[in-house]
Structure formats: C-alpha cells, structure tokens
Design an enzyme around this catalytic site. Structure first.
Site, PDB file in Angstrom:
ATOM      1  N   HIS A  69      39.941  39.024  39.624  1.00 58.08           N
ATOM      2  CA  HIS A  69      41.331  38.684  39.931  1.00 58.08           C
ATOM      3  C   HIS A  69      41.923  37.745  38.880  1.00 58.08           C
ATOM      4  O   HIS A  69      43.093  37.847  38.524  1.00 58.08           O
ATOM      5  CB  HIS A  69      41.382  38.042  41.321  1.00 58.08           C
ATOM      6  CG  HIS A  69      42.759  37.780  41.813  1.00 58.08           C
ATOM      7  ND1 HIS A  69      43.673  38.784  42.022  1.00 58.08           N
ATOM      8  CD2 HIS A  69      43.403  36.630  42.144  1.00 58.08           C
ATOM      9  CE1 HIS A  69      44.817  38.267  42.456  1.00 58.08           C
ATOM     10  NE2 HIS A  69      44.676  36.967  42.542  1.00 58.08           N
ATOM     11  N   ASP A  70      41.109  36.824  38.399  1.00 57.48           N
ATOM     12  CA  ASP A  70      41.575  35.847  37.407  1.00 57.48           C
ATOM     13  C   ASP A  70      42.021  36.477  36.098  1.00 57.48           C
ATOM     14  O   ASP A  70      42.633  35.789  35.260  1.00 57.48           O
ATOM     15  CB  ASP A  70      40.462  34.832  37.111  1.00 57.48           C
ATOM     16  CG  ASP A  70      40.550  33.619  38.026  1.00 57.48           C
ATOM     17  OD1 ASP A  70      41.525  33.530  38.799  1.00 57.48           O
ATOM     18  OD2 ASP A  70      39.649  32.767  37.954  1.00 57.48           O
ATOM     19  N   SER A  86      49.436  37.926  41.421  1.00 55.12           N
ATOM     20  CA  SER A  86      48.874  37.584  42.734  1.00 55.12           C
ATOM     21  C   SER A  86      50.016  37.279  43.714  1.00 55.12           C
ATOM     22  O   SER A  86      50.936  38.070  43.843  1.00 55.12           O
ATOM     23  CB  SER A  86      47.901  36.410  42.572  1.00 55.12           C
ATOM     24  OG  SER A  86      47.111  36.239  43.710  1.00 55.12           O
ATOM     25  N   ARG A 100      38.219  25.939  48.178  1.00 54.37           N
ATOM     26  CA  ARG A 100      38.298  26.294  46.769  1.00 54.37           C
ATOM     27  C   ARG A 100      37.037  27.004  46.284  1.00 54.37           C
ATOM     28  O   ARG A 100      37.103  27.924  45.469  1.00 54.37           O
ATOM     29  CB  ARG A 100      38.550  25.037  45.941  1.00 54.37           C
ATOM     30  CG  ARG A 100      38.833  25.316  44.471  1.00 54.37           C
ATOM     31  CD  ARG A 100      40.060  26.165  44.280  1.00 54.37           C
ATOM     32  NE  ARG A 100      40.548  26.151  42.906  1.00 54.37           N
ATOM     33  CZ  ARG A 100      41.633  26.794  42.503  1.00 54.37           C
ATOM     34  NH1 ARG A 100      42.330  27.516  43.357  1.00 54.37           N
ATOM     35  NH2 ARG A 100      42.029  26.732  41.250  1.00 54.37           N
ATOM     36  N   ASP A 149      39.060  43.459  39.802  1.00 57.56           N
ATOM     37  CA  ASP A 149      39.696  42.585  40.790  1.00 57.56           C
ATOM     38  C   ASP A 149      39.371  43.118  42.186  1.00 57.56           C
ATOM     39  O   ASP A 149      39.878  44.164  42.592  1.00 57.56           O
ATOM     40  CB  ASP A 149      41.211  42.582  40.549  1.00 57.56           C
ATOM     41  CG  ASP A 149      41.962  41.677  41.520  1.00 57.56           C
ATOM     42  OD1 ASP A 149      41.338  41.121  42.450  1.00 57.56           O
ATOM     43  OD2 ASP A 149      43.185  41.529  41.343  1.00 57.56           O
TER      44      ASP A 149
END
Lengths: 375, 375
Positions: B352-353, B154, B224, B319
């Site tokens: 993405h994680d 990232s 968040r 992602d």
C-alpha cells in the site's frame, strides 16, 4: 455427519512424568503432566496409533463429547470417529494438550512446586521441539514405538513436521495441513502485535496476574480479534459479513456499527473468558522460533534429508496466513530429496480456518490417505 | 531528485471559517480553522489549481521544507515541485489538513469555544463528505471555482472520488491512487482492532486524556504497529526483514527477537509520540463509513452517474489493503457509465505504501497525465 459416527462420550486422562525434560531454551522442566485423550483401540502390534497435534488455541479434546457437557464437542470431531476420515475403527487416535497450555497439561497456570504458586512468568519457554519430545515420551508410556501417522493443522502441522525430522524412525506418515515450514516476517509481525497487546495490558502484571486475581482481558481480546482476521479470508469475510450494519444505519459512535465488528467482539470476549494469556504468549513464540532449516543455513531441502516418513500435505487457496506457496516450499524440499509426498491444494473459501471444516474434497483427501495407511 | 527541483521553504497558512458547517453525523461545527499550504502560483483564470488530499496520518505539508527544520520534508515531496510530475511551474497546488486532524486544522485537540477546554470526546464525527465540503469552502476563499484536479492516495483518493460526485462541476480530473470505493469487511476489521486498542487503553480516559496530562501511548502504538503490517506487503516484509534476528540468536524472551519486531516497535513508538488518538479514531471511522454507493443500494455504477470529471486511477499489485480489484470496481463502474478513465496497475513491491514512493512507472504515469491536463 450422523450421531452414530461420533466417538461419543470421552474422558481425558493424565500422565505424570518424573524424568526432567531439557528444553531448547536451556531451561528444564523437573516434572510435568500431560493431559490427553484416546479414541479407538491400540492393536496388538501397536501399529495403528495416530497422534493429532493441536494448534494455538486447541487442546487434547479432539473428538467426542464430555458426559457432563453435551456442547463440548471436540475440535476435530468432524474428522475423527468411527467411519470418519480418520476412522477410529481402524486407528488408535491420541490427542494431547501441549506443555505450556491451559487445558490441563503443565503450564503457566499450574503450581510451580518450587514456590507453591502458579508458574506465571517463570514458566520456561517451550518450543515445538519440546512438545514433540514430551509427546514422544507419552508414546513410549502408551507402548507405541512407532506412530502410523502424526497429523496436525497449522501449528499442529509444524509439530507433525518436527516429528518426521527429530523422531524419523518413530513416524511412518507425516501429515501436515494448512501449515508452513516457518513463519514469514508478516506472520511474526501479527504475533508480535498480539503479544504487545497482552504485555502492555495493566492487568498482565508481568505475567503474574493470577496472584492479583485478574486477567488481562483487554490484551487477550485484542489478540484474538486480530487472530480471527488472519484465520478468515478477505472473501470469506465479505461473504459472511460484507458491510452489513448491526443497527441498519451508521450510528456515528465508537460502538458496533458493522456486523464484522460484532463478530470480532464476540470472538474476543469469548476467548478472553477462558484462554490463558501466558499460554498465548508462549505459544506464539514457539511458532515464531520454529524453523527446521535454522541449523542448515536456511536450506530446507538439506534439513529434510533426515526424514524417513511418507508425507501428506494439504493447503487452502484462501489461506493467507499460511498460503499454498508455503506448503509448496515444503513439498519441493521433500521432492528434491526423493521423498514420497501426496500434496493437495484445496479451494475452500474459509481461509486458514478451512482446515477445521469438513469440505468434501478435503475430507475425501484425508479419508483416501488414511485408508491407504497399512497398520 | 535534485535539490533544485524542490519547492524549497514553505509556510503553512490558516483560514478561519465563521459559517457553521453541517456535518453528515447530524452535528454542526459552529466555526473552524483549516491549515493549508500552497505551492506554485494560481493563474489569472484560476484554472490551474490542484488539491492534494491526505491519508490517515498525513497533513497539509505535502511538499517542501520548513525553514526551522531541514528534516521536515513534505510527505509527497517526491511528486510535487518545479519539474516534478505534479509540476508547480504549471500548477497551483494546495495541501490542507482535514478537520478532526491533529496538525492545526480544528480537531479534538483544539479548544472548544463552548467549554474553553479541548474538544476531546465531544468533537463531532467527521466524514469524507464533511472534509470535502470544508475544502470546497477553502477553494472558494482562494478564488478557485473549479479545480484542474483533485488528487489523493488511500483515504485521500476517497476524498478525490467524493469531489467528483458531490462537486461534479468543480473538478475536471479526479485522480484516485491506491484507494477503494469503500472498505471491505477485512479493512473495517483491522480498523476496529486498532480502535479497540486505543479505546481500552486506561490512559484514554474516554477521549479526554488531555485534561489528565497523559496520552494513550499503548493503544496508539498497537494501532500503528498493526497499520504498518497492512501498509507493507508480505513480500516487501520478507525482502526487508525476513527472519533476520536482532541479536543473532533466539533469546527466549518477550523482548525483540526479530528485526521485523524492532521495526514495528520503532514505528509504533514514533507515531505515539506525535499523533492524536482521537484523530486516529475519527479518521478510521470516516474510512469505514465512506461508501458513495450507500444511497444507491450498493450500485456503484448508478452512484457514479453524477460524475463529470475525467479520471486517473492507479493501483499497486502488492497492495493488499486496497488491492487492484478494488480499483477495478471503480474503473468498471465508470466505464459502464461511459466516463473517460485512465487506469494503471503498477508492479511496485512496497504494498500500500507504494503510493508514497517514486517508482519510475508510477511517476511516469502521473507526469504524463498531469502534462495532458489543460489549464
């Protein structure tokens, strides 16, 4: 679009209902108003009525303009009018503001007769079912025992879907555009972030901000900025804004650097200036709760067995809020149930918002479908 | 993963730098600290050093645990350790907290020597270039004239990319995972909504909340929650949460109805409890500004001509924050420039994680690549 094809000047109407409306949440609205507009003429057998259902921030003002405001063009004016795809020379078209809304139908801003103050946080939760029930009563009031079609985009499409199930004999064509049979976890997640932005705004005052003379501007603004990200596609944003800078260089500040930021601020500010925060909260919850398969163990095909209408379903390839696969879920559930369905998947760059635009293939599809509806 | 493969107990170190650091924003940091950790042993020729760059909410604590807190496992512990893909028996691995951070390196929470108060809003804007400059100095301090590899996921991947351009002779392998050569308009849009949530929180106090003894909890929480939507994929959310209800039924309230809401609340609350709001603002701006092609009229291929390293690039099909096509932009720019690039596109469901997880193919790709790096 030529001016001659516009429906021209229109005037909203108001219908008052005294019979209490039992709501899905368990609450009851003792009495309520619905604000609506009509375009075209109801024929002698009342067989040419089309109900247009609005989405989150829409209203009853679907087409035409108001005499006192030439900028007040209806939100689906490109679709509805004489000679347009939904042709008012043939059809009698109705737009109605949903209960819980902020454009004139009874909602959180309205006076609660029990307290003589705005309903605010006390306004009961309303659902897609409740809206459809209230619109069915409006149909009765107007002498319409069966709609030629019920049409809607996004949340409006969910209402059209609900009509085909809960008033199966009162609608001949269910027309569902850029919608989904239910929200995904990601859809709910975005709604919840938007709600939290409003609920946590100190100016929200637990929903009773009217009495404090304030509006939860920050919360509404954030909700709308976030919403706009999901209405556009990544590609549409790239084409429209890319990484273009507002001031020609990186400013190293927390003000606007990029054009996309300027666009979101503008949309957020505009929205916070006119939309009601309680309506936003209630409407997103109605979206979250909508699930016709809920009482069928999630089996959409079984849920759709009740439907009697023919269907038109349209989706847009760049819509990532309700992508084509969500429309296909509904399509296949209907097909497996043997229903007559026209489905079109459109390549229109504008994402979810495509349903509001006059893409040529999209409008051709709607025009063709409406032209084949017998009245 | 067995316990014997963990690097075990680690201790952060601190390096103080007295030479002022000129920043891209025009500002200067007169002096600063970098907090870092190292794993493994630097060999005699200092040829086996690997720098691991962290993403938005990461830190220098890449691997191992702290003696006083058995839960304090490093954020990339599954990757870094003896016998792990980034094998500390072979490599000397460094994790460092970025300037502007909130984990020990000089940042907005640190005391500004000019005022004896926390920097707060006065902390200068930092960019990816500035981080890389400061990390290059740390490398010098540790006696490393050339890194075997710089690796990051990232935002960390952008730092690795920056290294290959601005310190082309000091890095042999640029390893860029789940990243993009620059943010898209949509990426910037999400960052801006998150920033607005913080900036508009009344507890933000223009960035000087430290002196008011408060934290802009609502803003951090919203930022968040929104972030987590973009870290997961629609599919991952559907699998993990779907429409599962927290209380078994629709509650018709604005509390938690769906499991996905509960998850986002939990993540938001946790984050707001430890992360610094100014760091969040500065870091998202660093992301927005990053664009190696900026001085090359947007031509990435020309921008990459400076690179001398070999490259490893990995992306994940689910992602949607930095989808594979963004990695392929970089891949093709490098290939057209004749560079040696290994590229892998991985089917890992977690969005993405995924870059933080130990997917078998993903870790096999990293293990193979690292095993072929000569030291």
């Amino acid at each position: 679009m030529t001016t001659s094809a516009s429906i021209g000047i229109v005037t909203p109407q108001r219908a008052h209902f005294d019979t209490p409306l039992a709501l899905k949440s368990g609450g009851v609205l003792p009495a309520y108003d619905l604000v609506f507009e009509t375009y075209g003429t109801l024929n002698a057998t009342a067989s040419n009525a089309v109900l247009v259902c609005h989405a989150l921030s829409g209203s009853h003002h679907v087409a035409g303009i108001y005499a006192d405001d030439p900028k007040s063009v209806g939100w689906w004016d490109n679709l509805v009018g004489p000679g347009k795809p939904l042709d008012t020379n043939k059809f009698f078209v109705i737009g109605v503001n949903n209960l819980g809304g902020c454009y004139g139908s009874t909602g959180p801003k309205s006076i609660n007769p029990a307290t003589d103050k705005p309903w605010g946080a006390d306004f009961p939760f309303v659902t897609v079912d409740d809206w459809v029930d209230s619109h069915a009563r409006l149909g009765e009031r107007l002498g319409i025992s069966q709609f030629a079609a019920v049409l809607g985009g996004s949340l409006g499409g969910m209402q059209a879907l609900d009509w085909t199930l809960r008033y199966a004999d009162r609608v001949r064509h269910g027309m569902i555009v850029a919608a989904a049979p239910k929200l995904s976890a990601e859809n709910i997640a975005f709604n919840e972030v938007a709600r939290q932005a409003i609920l946590r705004d100190p100016d929200f005052h637990g929903g009773n901000y009217y009495e404090h003379g304030v509006v939860p501007v920050s919360g509404l603004r954030l909700a709308r900025m976030l919403g706009h990200i999901t209405y556009l596609s990544d590609d549409a944003m790239a084409q429209k804004f890319g990484r273009r800078l507002r001031h020609g260089e990186h400013k190293f500040h927390f003000g606007v650097d990029f054009e996309i930021e300027s666009y979101l601020h503008y949309q957020g500010d505009k929205f916070a200036g006119f939309f009601d925060a309680n309506t936003y909260l209630l409407t997103t919850k109605a979206l979250d709760y909508f699930d016709p398969a809920y009482d069928y163990d999630g089996n959409l095909q079984e849920a759709m067995v009740r439907a009697r209408a023919k269907f038109f379903i349209a989706s847009f390839t760049t819509d990532w809020r309700f992508p084509p696969e969500r429309s296909r879920e509904l399509l296949f559930a209907l097909m497996h149930g043997g229903r007559d369905v026209a489905y079109v998947e459109l390549e229109c760059a504008a994402g979810h918002d495509s349903f509001l635009l006059d893409d040529a293939h999209y409008h051709a599809a709607l025009r063709a479908y409406f032209s084949n509806i017998e009245v």
